[in-house]
Each structure stands twice: as structure tokens, then as C-alpha cells.
Write an enzyme that holds these catalytic residues in place. Structure first.
Site, short mmCIF file in Angstrom:
data_model
loop_
_atom_site.label_atom_id
_atom_site.label_comp_id
_atom_site.label_asym_id
_atom_site.label_seq_id
_atom_site.Cartn_x
_atom_site.Cartn_y
_atom_site.Cartn_z
N TRP A 7 -1.25 -4.26 17.56
CA TRP A 7 -2.10 -3.22 18.16
C TRP A 7 -2.30 -2.03 17.22
O TRP A 7 -2.94 -1.06 17.57
CB TRP A 7 -1.50 -2.75 19.48
CG TRP A 7 -0.06 -2.37 19.40
CD1 TRP A 7 0.45 -1.17 19.00
CD2 TRP A 7 1.05 -3.20 19.71
NE1 TRP A 7 1.81 -1.21 19.05
CE2 TRP A 7 2.22 -2.44 19.49
CE3 TRP A 7 1.19 -4.52 20.18
CZ2 TRP A 7 3.49 -2.95 19.69
CZ3 TRP A 7 2.47 -5.02 20.38
CH2 TRP A 7 3.60 -4.25 20.14
N ARG A 8 -1.69 -2.12 16.02
CA ARG A 8 -1.82 -0.99 15.09
C ARG A 8 -3.02 -1.13 14.16
O ARG A 8 -3.34 -0.22 13.42
CB ARG A 8 -0.56 -0.89 14.24
CG ARG A 8 0.61 -0.37 15.04
CD ARG A 8 1.42 0.60 14.23
NE ARG A 8 2.36 1.30 15.06
CZ ARG A 8 3.67 1.28 14.86
NH1 ARG A 8 4.17 0.57 13.86
NH2 ARG A 8 4.46 1.96 15.64
N GLU B 295 0.19 0.07 25.10
CA GLU B 295 0.95 1.22 25.56
C GLU B 295 1.47 1.02 26.99
O GLU B 295 2.57 1.45 27.32
CB GLU B 295 0.10 2.50 25.48
CG GLU B 295 -0.19 2.94 24.06
CD GLU B 295 1.06 3.26 23.24
OE1 GLU B 295 2.13 3.51 23.83
OE2 GLU B 295 0.96 3.24 22.00
N GLN C 299 9.14 1.85 28.50
CA GLN C 299 10.50 1.43 28.83
C GLN C 299 10.80 -0.01 28.43
O GLN C 299 11.65 -0.67 29.02
CB GLN C 299 10.79 1.61 30.33
CG GLN C 299 10.93 3.06 30.71
CD GLN C 299 10.47 3.34 32.11
OE1 GLN C 299 9.90 2.47 32.76
NE2 GLN C 299 10.71 4.53 32.58
N THR C 300 10.07 -0.51 27.45
CA THR C 300 10.27 -1.90 27.01
C THR C 300 10.21 -1.93 25.49
O THR C 300 9.41 -1.20 24.89
CB THR C 300 9.16 -2.80 27.61
OG1 THR C 300 9.06 -2.52 29.01
CG2 THR C 300 9.47 -4.27 27.43
N TYR D 19 7.97 -4.81 35.88
CA TYR D 19 7.08 -3.69 36.21
C TYR D 19 5.68 -4.20 36.57
O TYR D 19 4.68 -3.86 35.93
CB TYR D 19 6.97 -2.71 35.04
CG TYR D 19 8.27 -2.17 34.55
CD1 TYR D 19 8.94 -1.17 35.26
CD2 TYR D 19 8.85 -2.64 33.37
CE1 TYR D 19 10.14 -0.65 34.81
CE2 TYR D 19 10.05 -2.12 32.92
CZ TYR D 19 10.69 -1.13 33.65
OH TYR D 19 11.86 -0.61 33.19
N TYR E 148 1.60 9.98 29.84
CA TYR E 148 1.95 9.27 28.61
C TYR E 148 0.82 8.36 28.15
O TYR E 148 0.39 8.41 26.99
CB TYR E 148 3.24 8.45 28.81
CG TYR E 148 3.48 7.55 27.63
CD1 TYR E 148 4.03 8.05 26.45
CD2 TYR E 148 3.09 6.21 27.65
CE1 TYR E 148 4.19 7.24 25.34
CE2 TYR E 148 3.24 5.40 26.56
CZ TYR E 148 3.80 5.91 25.41
OH TYR E 148 3.94 5.11 24.30
N ASP F 3 7.44 10.30 24.91
CA ASP F 3 8.18 9.20 25.54
C ASP F 3 9.66 9.40 25.23
O ASP F 3 10.07 10.43 24.68
CB ASP F 3 7.64 7.84 25.06
CG ASP F 3 7.98 7.57 23.60
OD1 ASP F 3 8.46 8.49 22.90
OD2 ASP F 3 7.80 6.42 23.16
N CYS G 111 20.33 9.42 9.48
CA CYS G 111 19.85 10.71 8.98
C CYS G 111 19.61 10.70 7.47
O CYS G 111 18.72 11.38 6.98
CB CYS G 111 20.82 11.83 9.36
SG CYS G 111 21.01 11.99 11.14
#
Ligand code: SF4
Length: 358
Positions: free
Chosen positions: A27-28, A40, A45-46, A85, A123, A141, A202
Site C-alpha cells: 500500500w506504500r 489503514e 491495532q493489528t 474486528y 485516525y 496511533d 536508540c
């Protein structure tokens, strides 16, 4: 908060890192709002790895918005089966029909019109508007909240809805208005790949120089979370009712949890009854059939977003009665090899391979 100069430097570093290190995801490679929207909705949450095969199946089956709008809901739920969902799939289907009927099959680029579609919240609206149309809406998110909490030492709990606006304001301040879609994706990617919940990397972080948590040695203390109460556990009994070579399946109401999916009849075990009694009672109450339990097939555990279940599954035999529905909206007597043609919740899919003809 960071100074304007620091923010500008952070944007440059973050976007440069994203361009060099982003994962190649289907999808990019597009700014077509339809696939961006589908991805999206699935990604909420996945994880990406869970979503990928569903996204491919979905976009192969419904390559254009009109294909989705034209489809039967049951076909959409079949493709979505296992992703969970299910309200998201139902809302996408309804929204696609509204876009076809009221927006000439063109996903609206107007945020208010898009926000009015079923299932589109803050979102999804921010993600689709920024990624597909380069409009200046900051995405917030779970990944972005974690990055912001560490970067800016935001002490508000990331899981308290009342504090969402704090993160939203912080994200809006950082947003690169000249390339909002890329910047939003970069923030989410940083949270997914580098600033992860445990063991943030980091030393590889492109914005480390600006990070307050890193500077103060507090990365492990952020983000803050409210202690959640323990997840409720429900005991459920379900019956696979055989009548000769067929089994009974029922369809859930179209709205609510798992709405529109098919399942085997059953329900919650009351405090004062055995799961066997609950199975027989639920079948009598839901479909008006008298059944006899042959044997305990298995016990399944499954977790939903807000509760968990332990499900005892029984092989049952039809004894008497004619199906009349109280709760379900439809029923079928099907052969075991026909079950694959119906969308089922994951908890049912877990035991279906164990079913054998009588
Ligand atoms: S330096 Fe560490 S804590 Fe700070 S944003 Fe980067 S990965 Fe996250």
C-alpha cells in the site's frame, strides 16, 4: 517542547531515515485513496505481518471501490475472516456503497465528507487525507503516541482517552506541512521499527539527538500507562448439532460483535449450571431444538479486545423440534465440506478442523 529549529531538524532527519529504511509494503506504492484506506482500516491495532495476506486477498478480490460496493456482505466477511474486528469490514462495505452512490465512486478528498462515512474516525481520516491527498492532518496511533511520549517526555498515560488531545496537539506541532503523508508514515515506521515498546533501538534512531527520554536516561519509563483492570473471562458452551450428515449453523445479527458472521449455536454458561446443561439450554433457547450431547469435542481459548473466553465445544445429536430463531437471523443445515463457504469467527475456526462426519 522542542524549539522550532529542533523540530525542523527532526523532520529532516526523520523523513530522510524513512526514505532510506522504510519497509516495502504494497500500500506504500500508491496514493490512490482506496487501497490506502483499506490498509489503514486493517492496520488499526493489528500488525503489518498479520495484515499483509488479508490486504492482498482483499485487493485482489475487490481491486476497485466499485467492486467492493457491488459485493455481497457475506463475500466481504469471507475475505475478512480471521482478521477480527468485523465491524470494520461491514463499515467499509457500507462506506463503499455511499461513496459509489453519493460521490460518483470517488473517495472524497474533503475531510468532512470523508469523516462522515461509516467507520471513519480521526485516525483513518488523518491517515487517508495525508497519505493520499497530502493534506496536513497529523496521525496519532499507538506507535506515534509512544514515540511522542519518549521524545517529549509526555507524562500523560497513552491509554487514557481524555489525554488523547495532548498527543494530538504534540503530533500536529511536529507535523511537516510540506509533506504530511510522508512525515506521518515516518513517525509510524519509527515506532514500528526503532522506538518499539520494549528495547527501543536508540543507537539507530534518527531523532535521538532530540529525544528527551534518551537524554535523561528515562526511555524505559515512557510511555506511561494506566493500570488496566483484569480482562474478564467468560465461559461459553457451543454445540455442533448433527442431523444425519449435516450440521446446524446460525447467522449472528448484522450489528454488534461478530455481526453477520455464521457460528455454531451456544452461549454463556450461567454460574449455577454445567457447560453441558448450558449447551443444551442455549440451543433450545436460540433455535428451539432438543438435542442430546454425544461427547465433548474440545476446549478452546480465545481473546477478544475487551474479554477472553473459554469455550467448551460438544458434538450433539438432533433429537426433535423445528428450527425457530430467537437471536440469530438465519440458519442452515450444511455438510461439513460446505462450512468453508461461510464466514466464521476465529474461535469457531479453531475447532472446525476437528469435526468429523458421524
Ligand atoms: S531515541 Fe530512543 S526513545 Fe527516543 S525516539 Fe529514538 S528510539 Fe525512541
Amino acid at each position: 517542547m522542542l524549539s522550532e529549529k529542533e523540530i525542523q531538524h527532526l523532520r529532516l532527519r526523520l523523513v530522510a531515515w524513512y526514505r532510506a529504511h522504510r519497509r516495502s509494503l504494497p500500500w506504500r506504492n500508491t496514493t490512490n485513496p482506496y487501497p490506502v484506506w483499506i490498509s489503514e482500516v486493517m492496520l488499526q491495532q493489528t500488525t503489518v505481518s498479520t495484515v499483509l495476506p488479508f490486504y492482498r486477498r482483499f485487493t485482489e478480490r475487490f481491486p476497485e471501490l466499485q467492486d467492493l460496493a457491488r459485493a455481497d456482505l457475506q463475500d466481504v466477511l469471507m475475505i475478512w475472516e480471521g482478521l477480527g474486528y468485523y465491524a470494520r469490514a461491514r463499515n467499509l462495505h457500507r462506506a463503499a456503497r455511499i461513496v459509489r452512490d453519493h460521490h460518483g465512486s470517488v473517495v472524497p478528498a474533503d475531510v468532512t465528507a470523508f469523516r462522515n462515512l461509516p467507520g471513519v474516525g480521526d485516525y483513518i481520516a488523518a491517515a487517508v487525507m495525508s497519505i493520499a491527498f497530502d493534506q496536513p492532518y497529523a496521525v496519532v496511533d499507538g506507535n506515534v503516541k509512544r514515540v511522542l511520549a519518549r521524545l517529549l517526555l509526555i507524562a500523560a498515560p497513552v491509554n487514557r482517552p481524555a489525554d488523547h488531545k495532548i498527543f494530538k496537539a504534540a503530533a500536529a506541532r511536529l507535523l511537516d506541512m510540506s509533506q504530511p503523508g510522508t512525515f506521518n508514515q515516518a513517525m509510524m515506521e519509527l515506532g514500528a521499527l526503532i522506538c518499539t515498546p520494549r528495547r527501543a533501538a536508540c543507537s539507530d534512531c534518527p531523532v535521538k539527538v532530540h529525544c528527551r527520554a534518551e537524554r535523561d536516561g528515562k526511555v524505559g519509563e515512557f510511555p506511561k500507562r494506566l493500570q488496566k483492570s483484569p480482562t474478564p473471562l467468560h465461559h461459553v458452551a457451543v454445540g455442533v448439532v448433527f442431523k444425519k450428515d449435516r450440521v446446524l449453523i446460525t447467522r449472528r445479527r448484522p450489528e454488534g460483535l461478530l455481526g453477520g458472521l455464521w457460528e455454531f449455536p451456544g452461549g454463556r454458561v450461567k454460574d449455577d449450571e454445567t457447560p453441558q446443561d448450558a449447551c443444551v439450554r442455549e440451543i433450545r433457547e436460540e433455535v428451539n431444538l432438543k438435542v442430546k450431547i454425544d461427547f465433548h469435542l474440545t476446549r478452546i481459548r480465545h481473546a477478544y479486545t475487551h474479554f477472553k473466553i473459554v469455550m467448551d465445544v460438544y458434538n450433539c445429536r438432533y433429537v426433535s423440534g423445528k428450527v425457530s430463531l430467537n437471536g440469530p437471523t438465519d440458519h442452515r443445515w450444511v455438510k461439513l465440506d460446505e462450512l468453508a463457504g461461510f464466514p466464521f469467527p476465529k474461535a469457531n475456526l479453531k475447532f472446525m478442523p476437528l469435526l468429523k462426519p458421524l
